[in-house]
Scaffold this motif. Structure first.
Motif, PDB file in Angstrom:
ATOM      1  N   ASP A  59      -4.733 -23.232  12.462  1.00  0.00           N
ATOM      2  CA  ASP A  59      -3.966 -22.001  12.642  1.00  0.00           C
ATOM      3  C   ASP A  59      -3.985 -21.287  11.301  1.00  0.00           C
ATOM      4  O   ASP A  59      -3.197 -21.609  10.407  1.00  0.00           O
ATOM      5  N   ASN A  60      -4.886 -20.347  11.158  1.00  0.00           N
ATOM      6  CA  ASN A  60      -5.032 -19.682   9.864  1.00  0.00           C
ATOM      7  C   ASN A  60      -3.832 -18.782   9.536  1.00  0.00           C
ATOM      8  O   ASN A  60      -3.509 -18.588   8.359  1.00  0.00           O
ATOM      9  N   ALA A  61      -3.173 -18.266  10.541  1.00  0.00           N
ATOM     10  CA  ALA A  61      -2.024 -17.403  10.276  1.00  0.00           C
ATOM     11  C   ALA A  61      -0.882 -18.180   9.626  1.00  0.00           C
ATOM     12  O   ALA A  61      -0.193 -17.667   8.732  1.00  0.00           O
ATOM     13  N   ASN A  62      -0.701 -19.420  10.076  1.00  0.00           N
ATOM     14  CA  ASN A  62       0.390 -20.242   9.549  1.00  0.00           C
ATOM     15  C   ASN A  62      -0.081 -21.315   8.574  1.00  0.00           C
ATOM     16  O   ASN A  62       0.738 -22.105   8.091  1.00  0.00           O
ATOM     17  N   GLU A  63      -1.394 -21.350   8.329  1.00  0.00           N
ATOM     18  CA  GLU A  63      -1.979 -22.262   7.341  1.00  0.00           C
ATOM     19  C   GLU A  63      -1.692 -23.726   7.670  1.00  0.00           C
ATOM     20  O   GLU A  63      -1.183 -24.484   6.828  1.00  0.00           O
ATOM     21  N   ILE A  64      -2.020 -24.093   8.898  1.00  0.00           N
ATOM     22  CA  ILE A  64      -1.820 -25.468   9.361  1.00  0.00           C
ATOM     23  C   ILE A  64      -3.110 -25.973   9.992  1.00  0.00           C
ATOM     24  O   ILE A  64      -3.762 -25.256  10.768  1.00  0.00           O
ATOM     25  N   LEU A  65      -3.458 -27.173   9.671  1.00  0.00           N
ATOM     26  CA  LEU A  65      -4.585 -27.879  10.266  1.00  0.00           C
ATOM     27  C   LEU A  65      -4.039 -28.944  11.212  1.00  0.00           C
ATOM     28  O   LEU A  65      -3.039 -29.589  10.903  1.00  0.00           O
ATOM     29  N   TYR A  66      -4.702 -29.105  12.355  1.00  0.00           N
ATOM     30  CA  TYR A  66      -4.259 -30.070  13.353  1.00  0.00           C
ATOM     31  C   TYR A  66      -5.368 -31.071  13.674  1.00  0.00           C
ATOM     32  O   TYR A  66      -6.560 -30.775  13.555  1.00  0.00           O
ATOM     33  N   LEU A  67      -4.928 -32.234  14.135  1.00  0.00           N
ATOM     34  CA  LEU A  67      -5.841 -33.209  14.722  1.00  0.00           C
ATOM     35  C   LEU A  67      -5.137 -33.852  15.912  1.00  0.00           C
ATOM     36  O   LEU A  67      -4.149 -34.559  15.744  1.00  0.00           O
ATOM     37  N   ARG A  68      -5.641 -33.557  17.085  1.00  0.00           N
ATOM     38  CA  ARG A  68      -5.098 -34.153  18.304  1.00  0.00           C
ATOM     39  C   ARG A  68      -5.853 -35.457  18.548  1.00  0.00           C
ATOM     40  O   ARG A  68      -7.084 -35.471  18.651  1.00  0.00           O
ATOM     41  N   LEU A  69      -5.093 -36.529  18.680  1.00  0.00           N
ATOM     42  CA  LEU A  69      -5.659 -37.861  18.894  1.00  0.00           C
ATOM     43  C   LEU A  69      -5.289 -38.323  20.302  1.00  0.00           C
ATOM     44  O   LEU A  69      -4.107 -38.533  20.594  1.00  0.00           O
ATOM     45  N   ASN A  70      -6.267 -38.459  21.158  1.00  0.00           N
ATOM     46  CA  ASN A  70      -6.039 -38.927  22.518  1.00  0.00           C
ATOM     47  C   ASN A  70      -6.641 -40.316  22.723  1.00  0.00           C
ATOM     48  O   ASN A  70      -7.568 -40.718  22.016  1.00  0.00           O
ATOM     49  N   ASN A  71      -6.094 -41.027  23.708  1.00  0.00           N
ATOM     50  CA  ASN A  71      -6.625 -42.333  24.071  1.00  0.00           C
ATOM     51  C   ASN A  71      -6.805 -43.224  22.834  1.00  0.00           C
ATOM     52  O   ASN A  71      -7.876 -43.786  22.606  1.00  0.00           O
ATOM     53  N   LEU A  72      -5.740 -43.354  22.066  1.00  0.00           N
ATOM     54  CA  LEU A  72      -5.811 -44.107  20.828  1.00  0.00           C
ATOM     55  C   LEU A  72      -6.066 -45.590  21.074  1.00  0.00           C
ATOM     56  O   LEU A  72      -5.624 -46.162  22.081  1.00  0.00           O
ATOM     57  N   ARG A  73      -6.794 -46.179  20.140  1.00  0.00           N
ATOM     58  CA  ARG A  73      -7.164 -47.593  20.209  1.00  0.00           C
ATOM     59  C   ARG A  73      -6.687 -48.294  18.951  1.00  0.00           C
ATOM     60  O   ARG A  73      -6.484 -47.651  17.916  1.00  0.00           O
ATOM     61  N   PRO A  74      -6.532 -49.621  18.996  1.00  0.00           N
ATOM     62  CA  PRO A  74      -6.133 -50.330  17.773  1.00  0.00           C
ATOM     63  C   PRO A  74      -7.073 -50.061  16.597  1.00  0.00           C
ATOM     64  O   PRO A  74      -6.631 -50.023  15.444  1.00  0.00           O
ATOM     65  N   GLY A  75      -8.340 -49.835  16.865  1.00  0.00           N
ATOM     66  CA  GLY A  75      -9.302 -49.546  15.808  1.00  0.00           C
ATOM     67  C   GLY A  75      -9.083 -48.209  15.126  1.00  0.00           C
ATOM     68  O   GLY A  75      -9.696 -47.938  14.087  1.00  0.00           O
ATOM     69  N   ASP A  76      -8.206 -47.372  15.686  1.00  0.00           N
ATOM     70  CA  ASP A  76      -7.881 -46.086  15.056  1.00  0.00           C
ATOM     71  C   ASP A  76      -6.773 -46.231  14.022  1.00  0.00           C
ATOM     72  O   ASP A  76      -6.427 -45.263  13.340  1.00  0.00           O
ATOM     73  N   THR A  77      -6.212 -47.422  13.902  1.00  0.00           N
ATOM     74  CA  THR A  77      -5.154 -47.654  12.937  1.00  0.00           C
ATOM     75  C   THR A  77      -5.661 -47.411  11.520  1.00  0.00           C
ATOM     76  O   THR A  77      -6.645 -48.010  11.096  1.00  0.00           O
ATOM     77  N   ALA A  78      -4.990 -46.507  10.809  1.00  0.00           N
ATOM     78  CA  ALA A  78      -5.417 -46.125   9.459  1.00  0.00           C
ATOM     79  C   ALA A  78      -4.425 -45.124   8.891  1.00  0.00           C
ATOM     80  O   ALA A  78      -3.568 -44.605   9.608  1.00  0.00           O
ATOM     81  N   VAL A  79      -4.588 -44.850   7.613  1.00  0.00           N
ATOM     82  CA  VAL A  79      -3.924 -43.698   7.016  1.00  0.00           C
ATOM     83  C   VAL A  79      -4.866 -42.512   7.172  1.00  0.00           C
ATOM     84  O   VAL A  79      -6.049 -42.606   6.822  1.00  0.00           O
ATOM     85  N   TYR A  80      -4.352 -41.437   7.715  1.00  0.00           N
ATOM     86  CA  TYR A  80      -5.144 -40.234   7.961  1.00  0.00           C
ATOM     87  C   TYR A  80      -4.825 -39.187   6.893  1.00  0.00           C
ATOM     88  O   TYR A  80      -3.653 -38.910   6.616  1.00  0.00           O
TER      89      TYR A  80
END
Length: 127
Positions: free
Chosen positions: A73-94
């Motif tokens: 969202d360039n107007a509000n200067e926010i970056l997003y990441l939608r994470l769906n169907n999460l798995r244990p292997g996605d465990t991390a610091v993002y």
């Protein structure tokens, strides 16, 4: 000094969804490509997704394709990441990261191409 702050992480069960946000300040946000990386314990930081300055071109790691969606969202200067169907292997610091140009092209996938970083947000996925 550029400030980047991630939020939206947490502990979830396998198959759940989360949306990570990265609020950016003191940066000409709409001039730079942005990316998400992650780092699991005892592993190197790895590329997850990136988007060009306009939001029209996106890049994904194979592990993220079809499950994660990056947007901005360039107007509000926010970056997003939608994470769906999460798995244990996605465990991390993002981590969110800002590039030094509007579109990195082939350099998108390397953490060395990014000049500013947030502090990171923990995502933990239980089975």
């Amino acid at each position: 000094q550029v400030h980047m702050e991630e939020s939206g992480g947490g502990l979830v069960q396998s198959g759940s969804s989360l949306t990570l946000s990265c609020a950016v300040s003191r940066l000409t946000f709409n001039a730079y490509a942005m990316g998400w990386f992650r780092q699991a314990p005892r592993k190197e930081r790895e590329f997850v997704a990136a988007v060009d300055k306009n939001g029209g071109r996106t890049y994904y790691a194979d592990s993220a394709k079809g499950r994660f969606t990056i947007s901005r969202d360039n107007a509000n200067e926010i970056l997003y990441l939608r994470l769906n169907n999460l798995r244990p292997g996605d465990t991390a610091v993002y981590y969110c990261a800002a590039a030094g140009t509007g579109d990195l092209g082939d350099a998108t996938y390397s953490p060395h191409s990014y000049t500013n970083w947030g502090q990171g947000v923990q995502v933990a996925v239980s089975s």
